[in-house]
Design an enzyme around this catalytic site. Structure first.
Site, PDB file in Angstrom:
ATOM      1  N   LYS A 183     -11.365 -25.277 -27.438  1.00 57.25           N
ATOM      2  CA  LYS A 183     -10.167 -25.983 -27.911  1.00 57.25           C
ATOM      3  C   LYS A 183      -9.579 -25.341 -29.168  1.00 57.25           C
ATOM      4  O   LYS A 183      -8.375 -25.367 -29.377  1.00 57.25           O
ATOM      5  CB  LYS A 183     -10.476 -27.467 -28.148  1.00 57.25           C
ATOM      6  CG  LYS A 183     -10.693 -28.222 -26.844  1.00 57.25           C
ATOM      7  CD  LYS A 183     -10.610 -29.727 -26.997  1.00 57.25           C
ATOM      8  CE  LYS A 183     -10.644 -30.378 -25.618  1.00 57.25           C
ATOM      9  NZ  LYS A 183     -10.654 -31.813 -25.609  1.00 57.25           N
TER      10      LYS A 183
ATOM     11  N   LYS B  21     -10.931 -25.692 -16.190  1.00 55.74           N
ATOM     12  CA  LYS B  21     -11.079 -27.113 -15.878  1.00 55.74           C
ATOM     13  C   LYS B  21      -9.711 -27.795 -15.768  1.00 55.74           C
ATOM     14  O   LYS B  21      -8.805 -27.472 -16.538  1.00 55.74           O
ATOM     15  CB  LYS B  21     -11.877 -27.744 -17.027  1.00 55.74           C
ATOM     16  CG  LYS B  21     -12.304 -29.150 -16.838  1.00 55.74           C
ATOM     17  CD  LYS B  21     -12.993 -29.670 -18.105  1.00 55.74           C
ATOM     18  CE  LYS B  21     -11.998 -30.073 -19.162  1.00 55.74           C
ATOM     19  NZ  LYS B  21     -12.291 -31.298 -19.886  1.00 55.74           N
TER      20      LYS B  21
ATOM     21  N   LYS C 246      -5.958 -32.840 -19.058  1.00 59.73           N
ATOM     22  CA  LYS C 246      -4.732 -33.578 -19.413  1.00 59.73           C
ATOM     23  C   LYS C 246      -3.780 -32.733 -20.230  1.00 59.73           C
ATOM     24  O   LYS C 246      -2.572 -32.881 -20.149  1.00 59.73           O
ATOM     25  CB  LYS C 246      -5.075 -34.758 -20.340  1.00 59.73           C
ATOM     26  CG  LYS C 246      -5.845 -35.855 -19.769  1.00 59.73           C
ATOM     27  CD  LYS C 246      -5.984 -36.925 -20.868  1.00 59.73           C
ATOM     28  CE  LYS C 246      -7.314 -37.619 -20.770  1.00 59.73           C
ATOM     29  NZ  LYS C 246      -8.376 -36.974 -21.574  1.00 59.73           N
TER      30      LYS C 246
HETATM   31  N1  AQP Z   1     -11.685 -31.577 -14.814  1.00 66.39           N
HETATM   32  C1  AQP Z   1     -12.634 -32.486 -14.919  1.00 66.39           C
HETATM   33  N2  AQP Z   1     -13.558 -32.625 -13.946  1.00 66.39           N
HETATM   34  C2  AQP Z   1     -14.540 -33.576 -14.049  1.00 66.39           C
HETATM   35  N3  AQP Z   1     -14.630 -34.425 -15.109  1.00 66.39           N
HETATM   36  C3  AQP Z   1     -13.716 -34.311 -16.080  1.00 66.39           C
HETATM   37  N4  AQP Z   1     -13.536 -34.975 -17.228  1.00 66.39           N
HETATM   38  C4  AQP Z   1     -12.454 -34.488 -17.870  1.00 66.39           C
HETATM   39  N5  AQP Z   1     -11.910 -33.493 -17.163  1.00 66.39           N
HETATM   40  C5  AQP Z   1     -12.677 -33.348 -16.043  1.00 66.39           C
HETATM   41  C6  AQP Z   1     -14.389 -36.053 -17.673  1.00 66.39           C
HETATM   42  O1  AQP Z   1     -13.565 -37.134 -18.053  1.00 66.39           O
HETATM   43  C7  AQP Z   1     -14.165 -37.815 -19.143  1.00 66.39           C
HETATM   44  C8  AQP Z   1     -13.175 -37.978 -20.239  1.00 66.39           C
HETATM   45  O2  AQP Z   1     -12.812 -36.751 -20.786  1.00 66.39           O
HETATM   46  P1  AQP Z   1     -11.929 -36.752 -22.096  1.00 66.39           P
HETATM   47  O3  AQP Z   1     -10.572 -37.185 -21.798  1.00 66.39           O
HETATM   48  O4  AQP Z   1     -12.574 -37.537 -23.155  1.00 66.39           O
HETATM   49  O5  AQP Z   1     -11.995 -35.296 -22.597  1.00 66.39           O
HETATM   50  P2  AQP Z   1     -11.915 -33.953 -21.869  1.00 66.39           P
HETATM   51  O6  AQP Z   1     -13.202 -33.701 -21.141  1.00 66.39           O
HETATM   52  O7  AQP Z   1     -11.556 -32.956 -22.914  1.00 66.39           O
HETATM   53  O8  AQP Z   1     -10.756 -34.182 -20.796  1.00 66.39           O
HETATM   54  P3  AQP Z   1      -9.386 -33.477 -20.677  1.00 66.39           P
HETATM   55  O9  AQP Z   1      -8.659 -34.056 -19.542  1.00 66.39           O
HETATM   56  O10 AQP Z   1      -9.596 -31.989 -20.658  1.00 66.39           O
HETATM   57  O11 AQP Z   1      -8.664 -33.915 -22.008  1.00 66.39           O
HETATM   58  P4  AQP Z   1      -7.969 -33.020 -23.081  1.00 66.39           P
HETATM   59  O12 AQP Z   1      -7.012 -32.157 -22.321  1.00 66.39           O
HETATM   60  O13 AQP Z   1      -7.298 -33.938 -24.045  1.00 66.39           O
HETATM   61  O14 AQP Z   1      -9.052 -32.212 -23.732  1.00 66.39           O
HETATM   62  C9  AQP Z   1     -15.390 -37.011 -19.554  1.00 66.39           C
HETATM   63  O15 AQP Z   1     -16.536 -37.600 -18.996  1.00 66.39           O
HETATM   64  C10 AQP Z   1     -15.138 -35.672 -18.936  1.00 66.39           C
HETATM   65  O16 AQP Z   1     -16.340 -34.994 -18.627  1.00 66.39           O
END
Ligand code: AQP
Length: 340
Positions: free
Chosen positions: A119, A202, A205
């Site tokens: 990040k 991955k 969001k």
């Molecule tokens: N692509 C993914 N596949 C499987 N699990 C996922 N999770 C997130 N993306 C995937 C799981 O969702 C939960 C919440 O994640 P988060 O929103 O707290 O943070 P993150 O993992 O950083 O998710 P994003 O979507 O990538 O958010 P941003 O873009 O803001 O960083 C967790 O259990 C995660 O494993």
């Protein structure tokens, strides 16, 4: 003492940093719903303090995202009657325990966190201190409830290991068995849903490309279009899982199909092996729309009444504090901040 001294309790959270994605749903929320029906107490959280670590959000957007995330949880099947639903910032003990954990965690441990490196990118010096300290706050989110189990996607595995290290070090430093050694729950065919545009990244969001993800609020046409345009290779689907080796985009679409249909990858390939993507993608799109449309329409209905969402979260915060206040008080006593 053993872990059996702890009530079987599940905690997990999602950041309201943008719109919920199919990755969040398949990697995390589906498991949240299942565990709510099992023998656990369940606490699910909109981790809004985490949502401002990577970048500051416009305040109105953050508030909307938080309510929309709560709507997404409820629309997916999390019941406020069966689970405690909270907004992290409304339960101040999370941040208070995080400070103690900032003093327990070692710089070397934090510097190894791959999510920070991903990040922060090339310009780590310009990242917020909050982004660096994120895993210590996450450990506090979990351990302030003495949670025994945490359902997460595969990307959170390292943070869960850090949570266990922090609990172990705290217990050792103060010669107590106060914090449980929490178990991650990483299960299913879609623990890491990949970007639809790049099978090595991955689904996220905050990816700049909306075409890279399926948002839980996307309508049927948008879902079908994104799947139709998903990057793939020119070969037909194999009839066995081994044939997906070195085919990350194909593997991703098959994993998504398996998890949505609640069948194994082998079953998907038994049905679709030999098919070209021209035939498989419409089948996947139809399945995705069938599964996701009821959730997105329920989210929209819930979002029409934001006061009701606020009421649910305020009630959840009251329930949560019955657990968090005594745990923080005891932690302060152990550390010597209060007490005899
Ligand atoms: N692509 C993914 N596949 C499987 N699990 C996922 N999770 C997130 N993306 C995937 C799981 O969702 C939960 C919440 O994640 P988060 O929103 O707290 O943070 P993150 O993992 O950083 O998710 P994003 O979507 O990538 O958010 P941003 O873009 O803001 O960083 C967790 O259990 C995660 O494993």
């Amino acid at each position: 003492m053993t872990d059996s001294q702890f009530t079987p309790r599940v905690f997990s959270g999602i950041q309201p940093s943008g719109c919920l994605t199919l990755g969040n749903y398949l990697g995390a929320i589906k498991r949240f719903v299942q565990m709510q029906e099992e023998e656990y107490e369940t606490i699910y959280c909109m981790v809004d303090l985490h949502a401002i670590t990577a970048k500051l959000l416009d305040p109105a957007t953050l508030r909307k995202n938080t309510r929309e995330l709560a709507a997404g949880f409820i629309a997916s099947g999390i019941s406020p009657e069966k689970s405690i639903l909270i907004n992290q910032s409304q339960v101040p003990e999370h941040a208070q325990l995080a400070w103690i954990f900032n003093c327990i965690a070692r710089m070397g441990w934090m510097q190894r966190m791959t999510q920070f490196k991903d990040k922060a990118g090339k310009n780590a010096e310009a990242s917020s201190l909050g982004l660096f300290a994120y895993p210590a706050l996450m450990a506090a989110d979990i351990l302030i409830y003495h949670a025994t189990h945490v359902p997460v996607g595969d990307d959170q595995k390292q943070h869960l290991e850090l949570t266990r290290d922090i609990a172990t070090k705290f217990n050792q430093e103060y010669d107590v068995d106060f914090f449980p050694i929490t178990e991650p729950v990483i299960e299913g065919a879609a623990t890491r849903v990949m970007s639809l545009r790049d099978g090595s990244k991955k689904m996220s969001k905050s990816d700049a490309s909306d075409a890279s993800r399926i948002n839980m609020t996307d309508d049927a046409d948008t879902i079908a279009k994104k799947i139709r345009k998903a990057k793939t290779d020119p070969d037909a689907l194999p009839s066995e899982a081994k044939g997906l080796d070195d085919r990350p985009e194909a593997r991703n679409l098959v994993n998504i199909y398996a998890e949505l249909a609640e069948i194994t990858v082998d079953q998907v390939l038994a049905d679709h092996g030999g098919a070209q993507f021209g035939a498989f993608k419409p089948a996947l799109a139809e399945l995705a729309v069938t599964k996701l449309a009821p959730i997105s329409s329920e989210m929209a209905r819930l979002m029409d009444d934001p006061a009701e969402i606020d009421r649910i979260l305020a009630h959840g915060a009251e329930q949560a504090r019955e657990i968090t206040e005594p745990v923080l008080k005891k932690t302060y006593e152990i550390v010597g901040l209060v007490g005899a």
